[in-house]
Enzyme design. Structure first.
Site, PDB file in Angstrom:
ATOM      1  N   TYR A 142       0.954  -1.140  -0.051  1.00  0.00           N
ATOM      2  CA  TYR A 142      -0.119  -0.050  -0.108  1.00  0.00           C
ATOM      3  C   TYR A 142       1.013   1.436   0.082  1.00  0.00           C
ATOM      4  O   TYR A 142       0.323   2.300  -0.431  1.00  0.00           O
ATOM      5  CB  TYR A 142      -0.894   0.124   1.338  1.00  0.00           C
ATOM      6  CG  TYR A 142      -2.255  -0.707   1.009  1.00  0.00           C
ATOM      7  CD1 TYR A 142      -2.481  -1.920   0.930  1.00  0.00           C
ATOM      8  CD2 TYR A 142      -3.443  -0.014   1.216  1.00  0.00           C
ATOM      9  CE1 TYR A 142      -3.430  -2.538   0.654  1.00  0.00           C
ATOM     10  CE2 TYR A 142      -4.565  -0.713   1.237  1.00  0.00           C
ATOM     11  CZ  TYR A 142      -4.684  -1.750   0.669  1.00  0.00           C
ATOM     12  OH  TYR A 142      -6.062  -2.506   0.799  1.00  0.00           O
ATOM     13  N   LYS A 192       3.394 -15.135   1.656  1.00  0.00           N
ATOM     14  CA  LYS A 192       3.621 -15.985   0.578  1.00  0.00           C
ATOM     15  C   LYS A 192       5.144 -16.211   0.579  1.00  0.00           C
ATOM     16  O   LYS A 192       5.954 -15.715  -0.323  1.00  0.00           O
ATOM     17  CB  LYS A 192       3.082 -15.510  -0.709  1.00  0.00           C
ATOM     18  CG  LYS A 192       1.677 -15.524  -0.931  1.00  0.00           C
ATOM     19  CD  LYS A 192       1.169 -16.883  -1.140  1.00  0.00           C
ATOM     20  CE  LYS A 192       1.648 -17.110  -2.826  1.00  0.00           C
ATOM     21  NZ  LYS A 192       0.990 -18.208  -3.151  1.00  0.00           N
ATOM     22  N   ASP A 225      -2.819 -18.143   0.387  1.00  0.00           N
ATOM     23  CA  ASP A 225      -3.562 -18.487  -0.383  1.00  0.00           C
ATOM     24  C   ASP A 225      -4.301 -19.634   0.219  1.00  0.00           C
ATOM     25  O   ASP A 225      -5.607 -19.936   0.221  1.00  0.00           O
ATOM     26  CB  ASP A 225      -3.078 -18.840  -1.948  1.00  0.00           C
ATOM     27  CG  ASP A 225      -1.912 -19.887  -1.620  1.00  0.00           C
ATOM     28  OD1 ASP A 225      -1.413 -19.752  -0.824  1.00  0.00           O
ATOM     29  OD2 ASP A 225      -1.612 -20.584  -2.995  1.00  0.00           O
ATOM     30  N   ASP A 249      -6.091  -7.088   3.720  1.00  0.00           N
ATOM     31  CA  ASP A 249      -7.253  -6.575   3.131  1.00  0.00           C
ATOM     32  C   ASP A 249      -8.199  -7.789   2.592  1.00  0.00           C
ATOM     33  O   ASP A 249      -9.434  -7.628   2.887  1.00  0.00           O
ATOM     34  CB  ASP A 249      -6.888  -5.739   2.101  1.00  0.00           C
ATOM     35  CG  ASP A 249      -8.091  -4.950   1.268  1.00  0.00           C
ATOM     36  OD1 ASP A 249      -8.792  -4.483   2.187  1.00  0.00           O
ATOM     37  OD2 ASP A 249      -8.170  -4.647   0.106  1.00  0.00           O
ATOM     38  N   ASP A 253     -11.841  -9.437   4.462  1.00  0.00           N
ATOM     39  CA  ASP A 253     -13.166  -9.450   3.824  1.00  0.00           C
ATOM     40  C   ASP A 253     -13.851 -10.811   3.669  1.00  0.00           C
ATOM     41  O   ASP A 253     -15.153 -10.813   3.859  1.00  0.00           O
ATOM     42  CB  ASP A 253     -13.099  -8.804   2.139  1.00  0.00           C
ATOM     43  CG  ASP A 253     -13.471  -7.402   2.104  1.00  0.00           C
ATOM     44  OD1 ASP A 253     -13.081  -6.532   3.049  1.00  0.00           O
ATOM     45  OD2 ASP A 253     -13.830  -7.017   0.930  1.00  0.00           O
TER      46      ASP A 253
END
Ligand code: IPM
Ligand code: MG
Length: 368
Positions: A142, A192, A225, A249, A253
């Site tokens: 970000y 990751k 993932d 983020d 959600d």
């Protein structure tokens, strides 16, 4: 003694409507529990752009920096979609997070029993769900440099940079381990590391902090993932999930939707302790500004009310009063009182935003 100060930034869309209900709740705690706050109010997002030509002014940043806690509604709306990137309402939100250095974003995903059937997952998968996502909020892709859209030969290239320093990872890891100690004592860290060097470093630093300072907490690691998949497959395996800004983020959600009720979920963004020992802090609902229903009295104020409960707990050391407010919201749901977002039957009658706020006040009164 002066009262602690709260700065309200109601923002755009349904922000002002839900915040009006939070003000009722703040008033109730002042009158009935002698917990008084000095409440100030100012602009952020599109509302600030309309008044001042910028989504956040320096004057508001200064007020936020000196407040004991900030309560934010929501920012954004379609009328701002065509603005230059730097003037969009969301930039106001990103700037206040960054300028206040609110590095630890706490996003609980809790399933209210009365609402378990709203989840797209089966009741027995999500019933009793209680996860806390700790998302790093002031670094990573970000904010990393270089960033921008550049020319390269005869085409354009868009660049963002995923960048984490050791100290940035360490401080958010400590926040997650500290929270786990007050919960079920488990942290699952997600990155990751199989693809990204920043993920390799993330895993190393989290493990080092764990071994040196929090060996009593159970730590596991997952590729992000797989983490997303596990969240949907068997979400109750998690207690605290620690992750970076961008993965956080997405994962938050996903976790929010597990509960079936985005309109119920609060969040806290915490920074380093101030001189008075309180952390720098901003509290906001996880939902957005919902411009499609703004101004109609249909929004659910619960997430914003529960964000104030988080403020009571994390900024003001009033855990018992936070419990009281959370129990009141739970009691309202148990009575079957629902805003439009929590109704599936077409013939059921929803209460308005104000009706929901009033019901919470009534439940607080009943609980005294
Ligand atoms: C969130 C939102 C923000 C983010 C947007 C509005 C900038 O999606 O708080 O999760 O991406 O952080
Ligand atoms: Mg988001």
């Amino acid at each position: 003694m002066t009262n602690p100060s709260l700065l309200i930034l109601a923002g755009d869309g349904i922000g002002p409507e839900v915040m009006a209900e939070v003000r009722k709740v703040i008033g109730w705690f002042g009158d009935r529990r002698a917990l008084r706050f000095d409440v100030g109010e100012d602009l952020i997002g599109g509302a600030s752009y309309d008044a001042h030509g910028t989504p956040l002014t320096d004057a508001v940043i200064a007020k936020a920096q000196s407040a004991d806690a900030v309560l934010l509604g929501a920012v954004g709306g379609p009328q701002y979609d065509t603005l230059d990137f730097s003037l969009k309402p969301e930039r106001g939100l990103l700037r206040i997070r960054k300028d206040m250095d609110l590095f630890a974003n706490l996003r609980p995903a809790q399933c209210f029993d009365a609402l378990a059937d709203f989840s797209s997952l089966k009741r027995d998968v999500i019933s009793g769900l209680d996860i806390m996502i700790v998302r790093e909020l002031t670094s990573g892709s970000y904010f990393g440099e270089p960033r921008g859209i550049f020319r390269e030969g005869n085409e354009r290239v868009g660049i963002n940079t995923q960048r984490y320093t050791e100290s940035e990872i360490a401080r958010v890891a400590r926040a997650a381990f500290g929270l786990a100690r007050q919960r079920k004592g488990k942290v699952c860290s997600m990155e990751k590391a199989n693809v990204m060097e920043s993920g390799v470093l993330w895993r190393e630093v989290v493990s080092e902090i764990h071994a040196a300072e929090y060996a009593d907490v159970a730590l596991s690691h997952m590729y992000a993932d797989n983490g997303a998949m596990q969240l949907v497959r068997a979400p109750r395996q998690f207690d605290v999930i620690l992750t970076d800004n961008l993965f956080g983020d997405l994962l938050s959600d996903c976790a929010a939707m597990l509960t079936g009720s985005l309109g119920m979920l609060p969040s806290a963004s915490l920074g380093a302790p101030m001189e008075n020992g309180r952390p720098k802090a901003l509290y906001e609902p996880v939902h957005g500004s919902a411009p499609d229903i703004a101004g109609q009295g249909r929004a659910n104020p619960s997430a914003c009310i529960l964000s104030f409960a988080m403020a009571l707990r994390y900024s003001f050391g009033q855990g018992a009063e936070a419990d009281r407010l959370e129990a009141a919201v739970g009691a309202v749901l148990a009575q079957g009182i629902r805003t439009a977002d929590l109704l599936s039957a077409p013939d059921a009658t929803p209460v308005s935003t104000a009706g929901m706020g009033d019901a919470v006040i009534a439940a607080l009164e009943a609980g005294l």
